[in-house]
Motif scaffolding. Structure first.
Motif, mmCIF file in Angstrom:
data_model
loop_
_atom_site.group_PDB
_atom_site.id
_atom_site.type_symbol
_atom_site.label_atom_id
_atom_site.label_comp_id
_atom_site.label_asym_id
_atom_site.label_seq_id
_atom_site.Cartn_x
_atom_site.Cartn_y
_atom_site.Cartn_z
ATOM 1 N N GLU A 1 -77.413 -12.728 35.043
ATOM 2 C CA GLU A 1 -76.821 -13.601 34.023
ATOM 3 C C GLU A 1 -77.898 -14.358 33.259
ATOM 4 O OE1 GLU A 1 -73.562 -17.245 33.647
ATOM 5 O OE2 GLU A 1 -73.903 -16.258 35.573
ATOM 6 N N PHE A 2 -78.972 -14.748 33.953
ATOM 7 C CA PHE A 2 -80.057 -15.451 33.271
ATOM 8 C C PHE A 2 -80.934 -14.495 32.473
ATOM 9 C CE2 PHE A 2 -84.397 -16.968 32.917
ATOM 10 C CZ PHE A 2 -84.212 -18.244 32.410
ATOM 11 N N ARG B 1 -82.144 -12.686 27.617
ATOM 12 C CA ARG B 1 -83.554 -12.799 27.266
ATOM 13 C C ARG B 1 -84.239 -11.442 27.229
ATOM 14 N NH1 ARG B 1 -81.338 -16.851 29.743
ATOM 15 N NH2 ARG B 1 -81.881 -18.985 29.127
ATOM 16 N N SER B 2 -83.425 -10.376 27.270
ATOM 17 C CA SER B 2 -83.949 -8.997 27.244
ATOM 18 C C SER B 2 -84.975 -8.777 28.343
ATOM 19 C CB SER B 2 -84.554 -8.675 25.874
ATOM 20 O OG SER B 2 -83.581 -8.757 24.858
ATOM 21 N N MET B 3 -84.686 -9.346 29.524
ATOM 22 C CA MET B 3 -85.514 -9.131 30.708
ATOM 23 C C MET B 3 -84.643 -8.434 31.752
ATOM 24 S SD MET B 3 -87.293 -12.915 30.802
ATOM 25 C CE MET B 3 -88.474 -12.560 32.112
ATOM 26 N N TYR B 4 -85.279 -7.652 32.608
ATOM 27 C CA TYR B 4 -84.509 -6.784 33.497
ATOM 28 C C TYR B 4 -85.063 -6.858 34.923
ATOM 29 C CZ TYR B 4 -83.351 -5.144 28.880
ATOM 30 O OH TYR B 4 -82.969 -5.110 27.567
ATOM 31 N N ARG C 1 -90.792 -12.527 15.997
ATOM 32 C CA ARG C 1 -91.033 -13.608 16.956
ATOM 33 C C ARG C 1 -89.846 -13.786 17.898
ATOM 34 N NH1 ARG C 1 -93.404 -16.156 12.434
ATOM 35 N NH2 ARG C 1 -91.560 -17.463 12.070
ATOM 36 N N VAL C 2 -88.626 -13.661 17.375
ATOM 37 C CA VAL C 2 -87.433 -13.797 18.225
ATOM 38 C C VAL C 2 -87.373 -12.650 19.230
ATOM 39 C CG1 VAL C 2 -84.909 -13.792 18.261
ATOM 40 C CG2 VAL C 2 -86.137 -15.087 16.500
ATOM 41 N N VAL C 3 -87.586 -11.436 18.751
ATOM 42 C CA VAL C 3 -87.519 -10.260 19.622
ATOM 43 C C VAL C 3 -88.555 -10.335 20.732
ATOM 44 C CG1 VAL C 3 -87.945 -7.771 19.696
ATOM 45 C CG2 VAL C 3 -86.495 -8.739 17.898
ATOM 46 N N ASN C 4 -89.730 -10.876 20.419
ATOM 47 C CA ASN C 4 -90.810 -10.917 21.396
ATOM 48 C C ASN C 4 -90.813 -12.183 22.232
ATOM 49 O OD1 ASN C 4 -92.065 -8.379 20.839
ATOM 50 N ND2 ASN C 4 -92.837 -9.249 18.925
#
Length: 346
Positions: A102-103, A107-110, A24-27
């Motif tokens: 930075e934001f 959140r593992s977003m690119y 759940r954390v990873v996703n």
């Protein structure tokens, strides 16, 4: 033997939680206690676990990427490489990228950089979002009549715009109180004792440039200066120098100038030096943005700070909320306050 990559089970053992909690954390699923999220993230860091992006996309139905779109409005944009080069060398853009990254990074977003300077490029951006290659777009328009925000709004594709759209479009945006920033500049020049004050505007088809001009003029009018010399620039150093030269030719008694961005203020300083004018003794100069251009030359510029990193991060947050939550029934506008930064030029 080749060491196998760490798995969710390895992270779960390190964190002392279940595999389901780690998943759940990873996703990015929200129903996990924040303190527990930090424990899991620390375990991910220790183990070196890297999520399988393809598998995660199947679970979340998200690409975990955001399109960072630099958009123009003209169908005939000329040399596309020149457009990209001009945008990437502008100090404004570097601060935007810094705030977005930075934001997104924790959140593992690119971010995926895209240019939309032609009609065909705008269609490609819309198709990229429609196909799910990116979860949404952060749009930075360089022209007031840019059709991209309206195109994405019509298709209900998630996006957030930098600066108030013109004409109005039902899109969430982040902006600055530009009139207030110009007021700060005008009052500082008056406090210094400047009595013949001029301004170099940005392109006057842009709402931000219009607001900065209006705020500057209104402040001076309240102090009895009703005739304010104006020269329009293009947010480039060359246009700032040319505008300053015109102002000096037509109004040689100028003793203060407000340029609508730091890059034009730098060009104005060059033109003043060529005319033998001392800064700030003969002519005080104020810029806008507090970009790297403000401190790159001599003298360092007094300027109106636009908190670009915070504004860009807020755009990313608003977009994430739109992607992960229920669609907004009404667009949101977040307006930041400017700040005067006093240095040696005024």
């Amino acid at each position: 033997m080749t060491r196998r990559p760490p798995t969710l089970e390895d992270v779960a053992r390190q964190a002392g939680v279940s595999r389901a909690t780690v998943s759940r954390v990873v996703n990015g699923i929200r129903n996990v206690d924040p303190a527990l999220q930090e424990v899991v993230r620390a375990a991910i860091e220790r183990t070196g676990y890297a999520p399988n992006s393809a598998a995660r996309a199947l679970v979340t139905r998200r690409a975990q990427t955001i399109a960072l779109v630099i958009s123009g409005a003209a169908d005939d944009a000329g040399d596309e490489r020149a457009f990209a080069s001009r945008m990437l060398t502008d100090p404004f853009f570097g601060r935007v990228v810094s705030g977005v990254v930075e934001f997104l990074r924790p959140r593992s977003m690119y971010p995926v950089l895209m240019f939309a300077e032609t009609a065909a490029a705008r269609r490609e951006v819309a198709a990229y979002l429609r196909q799910g290659s990116a979860d949404g777009a952060l749009i930075f328009s360089t022209h007031a009549e840019d059709p991209l925000p309206a195109l994405l709004a019509a298709e209900r594709l998630p996006c957030v715009l930098f600066a108030r759209p013109s004409p109005p479009v039902p899109v969430t945006y982040v902006d600055l109180a530009h009139r207030e920033g110009a007021r700060l500049a005008a009052e500082h020049l008056l406090t210094r004792g400047c009595r013949r004050v001029a301004t170099i505007t940005g392109p006057l088809d842009l709402p931000a440039a219009q607001d900065r001009l209006t705020g500057f003029r209104e402040t001076l009018e309240r102090h009895g200066q009703t005739d304010v010399p104006v020269a329009e620039g293009g947010f480039t150093a060359a246009s700032g120098a040319a505008a300053m030269t015109r102002l000096l030719t037509e109004h040689p008694g100028i003793d203060g100038v407000f340029a609508a961005n730091d890059v034009m203020a730098r060009g104005a300083c060059d033109a003043l030096r060529e005319q033998g004018r001392r800064i700030p003794d003969d002519v005080a100069v104020i810029g806008f943005d507090d970009s790297s251009a403000a401190v790159a030359g001599r003298p360092p510029l007094t300027t109106v700070r636009q908190p670009m990193e915070e504004m860009a991060a807020t755009m990313a947050r608003l977009l994430q909320e739109e992607i992960e939550g229920a669609p907004r029934t009404e667009p949101t506008a977040v307006i930041f306050d400017p700040e005067l930064v006093v240095r040696e030029s005024a």
